[in-house]
Design an enzyme around this catalytic site. Sequence first.
Site, PDB file in Angstrom:
ATOM      1  N   CYS A  91      42.165  33.321  40.555  1.00 21.22           N
ATOM      2  CA  CYS A  91      43.584  33.721  41.241  1.00 21.22           C
ATOM      3  C   CYS A  91      43.694  35.086  41.806  1.00 21.22           C
ATOM      4  O   CYS A  91      44.170  35.428  42.949  1.00 21.22           O
ATOM      5  CB  CYS A  91      44.583  33.515  39.960  1.00 21.22           C
ATOM      6  SG  CYS A  91      44.875  31.862  39.515  1.00 21.22           S
ATOM      7  N   HIS A 147      48.938  38.921  42.206  1.00 23.30           N
ATOM      8  CA  HIS A 147      48.169  38.307  40.780  1.00 23.30           C
ATOM      9  C   HIS A 147      49.248  38.065  39.654  1.00 23.30           C
ATOM     10  O   HIS A 147      49.444  37.231  39.067  1.00 23.30           O
ATOM     11  CB  HIS A 147      47.068  38.819  40.184  1.00 23.30           C
ATOM     12  CG  HIS A 147      46.490  38.196  38.925  1.00 23.30           C
ATOM     13  ND1 HIS A 147      46.184  36.840  39.022  1.00 23.30           N
ATOM     14  CD2 HIS A 147      46.122  38.828  37.895  1.00 23.30           C
ATOM     15  CE1 HIS A 147      45.670  36.560  37.851  1.00 23.30           C
ATOM     16  NE2 HIS A 147      45.538  37.610  37.161  1.00 23.30           N
TER      17      HIS A 147
END
Length: 508
Positions: A91, A147
């Site tokens: 991610c 994130h």
Amino acid sequence: MQKQTKQIVNNEGTKNTKVMQVCSFVFFVSLWLNPDALIAAEKPMNVVMIAIDDMNNWVGCLEGRAQTPNIDRLAKQGMLFSNAYCVVPACNPSRTAIMTGLRPETTGQFGNEGDFRLRPGGEQWVTIPQHFREHGYEAVAAGKIFHKERQSLEEPNPISDPVSWNDQWVGEHGTEGHENYLNAEGWAKWHNGRFGNYLGKFGVWGPCPEPKEETGDWNAAGYIADYVAQKHDKPFFAACGIFRPHEPLLAPQEYFDMFPLDEIELPNVPEDDFDDIPKIAHRNFSSNFFLKGVKEMGEWKKAVQAYLACMAFADDCVGRVIDAVENSPNADNTIIILWTDHGWQLGHKHRWEKFSLWRQGTNSPLIYKVPGLTKPGSRCERAATFLDIYPTLSELCGLPIRPELEGQSIVPLLKDPSRDWKVPAVITDHYGPDYSIVLDQWNYIVYRDGSEELYDHSKDPDEFTNLANNPEYTVVKKRLAKWVPTLKTNPKWFKHGPERARNKDMPH
């Protein structure tokens, strides 16, 4: 001398007049052939970016098993890139690469830990929304774009990168109810603490307690929907982050009802799949969780059902944003781009979640809808990398393309998806770093110990047959190997060095 100068001016004026006449003729013919071009000429283009977390290529428009009518609808309205890949199958580094236009070898953001702003040079990197703000746009966000999302905090979470936005929605992400699936020690009840890493806490699945209207993802989508529905004095860049189907795999009950457990089809995982795979790739931190947990303890179908339910829920959130754009005063000059940050494995090659260079871990949906440019229902099968999103949006909106960006604009493919395209997707796995080079139908993987894999997606889309040791494909490997990042060919990529993170908890 004065007469001569005047004559030159007159001649230039005559030439300019003729040029203007020709240009005007071409312009009006172009408008007659393509009336939408007038929209782009009169109005600046807005951007609505939809970012989905951990959604793989099971969407309906990619012939997948999920039910995603809204994502499919967007694909029918614009161009679907069926061969699109993340920069890193995790991610944080994936989103950092997308939003800065820089590879992890440049930023040093290889893993999920940390904030790219705190790395050497990080304060100077200009993100996509920053770039748009510098050129007169208003930039707003809801949910997870970087994130970490803003969350329900008095001050925005620093990792949500407040300098990128004029405003960020305040609210929780995803869905609630994770604690309902944990034992007293904080591990998933279904294995009762047998697995002690990150997956042992977040590898849970089932219905969430609240209806969709009360979930964080639904309300994040509502914030962006309300925003784009308004009239704006300035062009805007609006980003909607949808957290599901990121684990824990929790969605409202109505979405589980769409996928009866006795009708769930499990992924094909041949018993001999590892016979031709290098030893270095046989296992990672998730292999034991899948083999000894999900598979051996009878949770596989439940987990696949939950993943499909979360995909369907996320798709409904996407539909809320698309509907708002279509019904807004900005419909004819708003670009919609949808991406997911990487693929997701549900037992493929004994992996759970992401963190691999196989197609199921790296390939994910990418859709552009550009008024006046993309042909409805078009599809591009050329290899595309999410590193190209930044320069592409810049060109589409008439902004300068920043010279430091390491991707390139794919506007030529938006105009002609079948054109020749010889630039691959280069994917970095932060464990190694190991690399995948995807070009045309090929996926060439090279590991840090020199071992290799090669797959032909035209014949073997599930990547069951490794061709790397077949001498017939030596030329193919050589052609692809030249794209593997090295210190010699890309000196700035390794200036900070890769992080060889081995944290067993694998923070997300």
